[in-house]
Design a protein around this motif. Sequence first.
Motif, PDB file in Angstrom:
ATOM      1  N   THR A   1       0.870  -1.177   0.000  1.00 38.02           N
ATOM      2  CA  THR A   1       0.000   0.000   0.000  1.00 38.02           C
ATOM      3  C   THR A   1       0.907   1.228   0.000  1.00 38.02           C
ATOM      4  N   THR A   2       0.334   2.328  -0.379  1.00 38.30           N
ATOM      5  CA  THR A   2       1.090   3.572  -0.338  1.00 38.30           C
ATOM      6  C   THR A   2       0.166   4.695   0.119  1.00 38.30           C
ATOM      7  N   ARG A   3       0.725   5.633   0.806  1.00 38.10           N
ATOM      8  CA  ARG A   3      -0.039   6.784   1.289  1.00 38.10           C
ATOM      9  C   ARG A   3       0.150   7.927   0.300  1.00 38.10           C
ATOM     10  N   ALA A   4      -0.930   8.551  -0.065  1.00 38.57           N
ATOM     11  CA  ALA A   4      -0.887   9.718  -0.949  1.00 38.57           C
ATOM     12  C   ALA A   4      -1.614  10.870  -0.269  1.00 38.57           C
ATOM     13  N   ILE A   5      -0.993  12.032  -0.306  1.00 36.66           N
ATOM     14  CA  ILE A   5      -1.638  13.241   0.213  1.00 36.66           C
ATOM     15  C   ILE A   5      -1.824  14.181  -0.968  1.00 36.66           C
ATOM     16  N   VAL A   6      -3.080  14.417  -1.308  1.00 33.99           N
ATOM     17  CA  VAL A   6      -3.430  15.303  -2.412  1.00 33.99           C
ATOM     18  C   VAL A   6      -3.918  16.613  -1.802  1.00 33.99           C
ATOM     19  N   THR A   7      -3.266  17.711  -2.182  1.00 37.07           N
ATOM     20  CA  THR A   7      -3.673  19.027  -1.685  1.00 37.07           C
ATOM     21  C   THR A   7      -4.028  19.912  -2.867  1.00 37.07           C
ATOM     22  N   GLU A   8      -5.273  20.343  -2.902  1.00 32.55           N
ATOM     23  CA  GLU A   8      -5.720  21.311  -3.900  1.00 32.55           C
ATOM     24  C   GLU A   8      -5.995  22.614  -3.169  1.00 32.55           C
ATOM     25  N   VAL A   9      -5.383  23.682  -3.629  1.00 34.80           N
ATOM     26  CA  VAL A   9      -5.629  25.003  -3.056  1.00 34.80           C
ATOM     27  C   VAL A   9      -6.274  25.853  -4.141  1.00 34.80           C
ATOM     28  N   TRP A  10      -7.572  26.032  -4.013  1.00 29.15           N
ATOM     29  CA  TRP A  10      -8.342  26.830  -4.970  1.00 29.15           C
ATOM     30  C   TRP A  10      -8.327  28.272  -4.495  1.00 29.15           C
ATOM     31  N   SER A  11      -7.625  29.144  -5.205  1.00 28.90           N
ATOM     32  CA  SER A  11      -7.598  30.566  -4.839  1.00 28.90           C
ATOM     33  C   SER A  11      -8.893  31.253  -5.230  1.00 28.90           C
ATOM     34  N   SER A  12      -9.629  30.649  -6.154  1.00 28.64           N
ATOM     35  CA  SER A  12     -10.940  31.130  -6.582  1.00 28.64           C
ATOM     36  C   SER A  12     -11.717  29.919  -7.078  1.00 28.64           C
ATOM     37  N   PRO A  13     -12.986  30.087  -7.426  1.00 31.30           N
ATOM     38  CA  PRO A  13     -13.744  28.941  -7.943  1.00 31.30           C
ATOM     39  C   PRO A  13     -13.285  28.455  -9.328  1.00 31.30           C
ATOM     40  N   THR A  14     -12.297  29.104  -9.922  1.00 30.69           N
ATOM     41  CA  THR A  14     -11.857  28.676 -11.246  1.00 30.69           C
ATOM     42  C   THR A  14     -10.373  28.322 -11.337  1.00 30.69           C
ATOM     43  N   THR A  15      -9.576  28.656 -10.331  1.00 28.73           N
ATOM     44  CA  THR A  15      -8.132  28.462 -10.436  1.00 28.73           C
ATOM     45  C   THR A  15      -7.544  27.951  -9.130  1.00 28.73           C
ATOM     46  N   GLY A  16      -6.639  26.973  -9.276  1.00 28.64           N
ATOM     47  CA  GLY A  16      -5.981  26.456  -8.080  1.00 28.64           C
ATOM     48  C   GLY A  16      -4.689  25.742  -8.407  1.00 28.64           C
ATOM     49  N   THR A  17      -4.045  25.292  -7.344  1.00 28.34           N
ATOM     50  CA  THR A  17      -2.837  24.487  -7.475  1.00 28.34           C
ATOM     51  C   THR A  17      -3.130  23.103  -6.916  1.00 28.34           C
ATOM     52  N   ILE A  18      -2.322  22.140  -7.333  1.00 31.40           N
ATOM     53  CA  ILE A  18      -2.472  20.777  -6.840  1.00 31.40           C
ATOM     54  C   ILE A  18      -1.081  20.208  -6.580  1.00 31.40           C
ATOM     55  N   GLU A  19      -0.998  19.434  -5.499  1.00 34.41           N
ATOM     56  CA  GLU A  19       0.242  18.752  -5.146  1.00 34.41           C
ATOM     57  C   GLU A  19      -0.126  17.359  -4.669  1.00 34.41           C
ATOM     58  N   ILE A  20       0.561  16.354  -5.209  1.00 38.69           N
ATOM     59  CA  ILE A  20       0.348  14.968  -4.800  1.00 38.69           C
ATOM     60  C   ILE A  20       1.676  14.446  -4.272  1.00 38.69           C
ATOM     61  N   LEU A  21       1.695  14.114  -2.991  1.00 34.36           N
ATOM     62  CA  LEU A  21       2.910  13.623  -2.353  1.00 34.36           C
ATOM     63  C   LEU A  21       2.664  12.233  -1.769  1.00 34.36           C
ATOM     64  N   ALA A  22       3.710  11.436  -1.751  1.00 37.17           N
ATOM     65  CA  ALA A  22       3.684  10.131  -1.083  1.00 37.17           C
ATOM     66  C   ALA A  22       4.777  10.192  -0.030  1.00 37.17           C
ATOM     67  N   PRO A  23       4.425  10.494   1.226  1.00 44.22           N
ATOM     68  CA  PRO A  23       5.443  10.652   2.262  1.00 44.22           C
ATOM     69  C   PRO A  23       6.422   9.482   2.307  1.00 44.22           C
ATOM     70  N   GLY A  24       7.707   9.831   2.337  1.00 44.93           N
ATOM     71  CA  GLY A  24       8.740   8.821   2.412  1.00 44.93           C
ATOM     72  C   GLY A  24       9.098   8.177   1.085  1.00 44.93           C
ATOM     73  N   LYS A  25       8.428   8.571   0.017  1.00 43.50           N
ATOM     74  CA  LYS A  25       8.692   8.014  -1.307  1.00 43.50           C
ATOM     75  C   LYS A  25       9.299   9.110  -2.199  1.00 43.50           C
ATOM     76  N   PRO A  26      10.079   8.726  -3.207  1.00 40.56           N
ATOM     77  CA  PRO A  26      10.745   9.709  -4.068  1.00 40.56           C
ATOM     78  C   PRO A  26       9.852  10.213  -5.204  1.00 40.56           C
ATOM     79  N   THR A  27       8.579  10.406  -4.919  1.00 43.27           N
ATOM     80  CA  THR A  27       7.622  10.794  -5.954  1.00 43.27           C
ATOM     81  C   THR A  27       6.878  12.065  -5.566  1.00 43.27           C
ATOM     82  N   LYS A  28       6.504  12.824  -6.584  1.00 43.58           N
ATOM     83  CA  LYS A  28       5.596  13.942  -6.353  1.00 43.58           C
ATOM     84  C   LYS A  28       5.024  14.382  -7.688  1.00 43.58           C
ATOM     85  N   ALA A  29       3.895  15.039  -7.616  1.00 42.81           N
ATOM     86  CA  ALA A  29       3.269  15.658  -8.777  1.00 42.81           C
ATOM     87  C   ALA A  29       2.772  17.016  -8.325  1.00 42.81           C
ATOM     88  N   VAL A  30       3.110  18.047  -9.066  1.00 41.27           N
ATOM     89  CA  VAL A  30       2.666  19.403  -8.735  1.00 41.27           C
ATOM     90  C   VAL A  30       2.173  20.081 -10.008  1.00 41.27           C
TER      91      VAL A  30
END
Length: 164
Positions: A77-106
């Motif tokens: 199994t793997t843990r994923a933390i997905v964080t979406e920060v919507w600065s408005s109802p139309t625009t935001g950022t996204i970050e997908i991290l797997a703590p302790g793993k060498p992976t990320k998506a931003v």
Amino acid sequence: MCAMRFQQTATYDAPVADVFAMLTDPAWREKVGVAQGVVSSDVTVTPEGTEGRRVVIDQVQDTEGLPAIAKKIAGPTTRAIVTEVWSSPTTGTIEILAPGKPTKAVGTVSLVADGDRTRHVTDLEVTVKVPILGGKLEQVMADNIGRGLEVEQAVGVAWLEGDR
């Protein structure tokens, strides 16, 4: 190592305001997790600025079905933390991290009005910092994210049609 670019668009037969309300509804996020078959999920949604939202999904995912090399790095199994920060109802950022793993998506997320429909665009840079195999594993990660977004869209279409 370079990051792999990934973009996916989901289209909904609903106005931007309805899609934004859905994307920031913890009950919808929980329903998506069930449909994706996650082992466990914790969803938090908080206000961000005057009209935005911060959505944090902390989930444990089963790695069954992933190639052996990916499972070797991730485990059963793997843990994923997905964080979406919507600065408005139309625009935001996204970050997908797997703590302790060498992976990320931003990257970014956006909602674009298209007549009576809304396009939900996810644009990411996927990075796996593993010598020699990083590029192959980035493709595996991008494919996995893509499948997750397809499930999200199917649940979203049903949600907007009243299946709650």
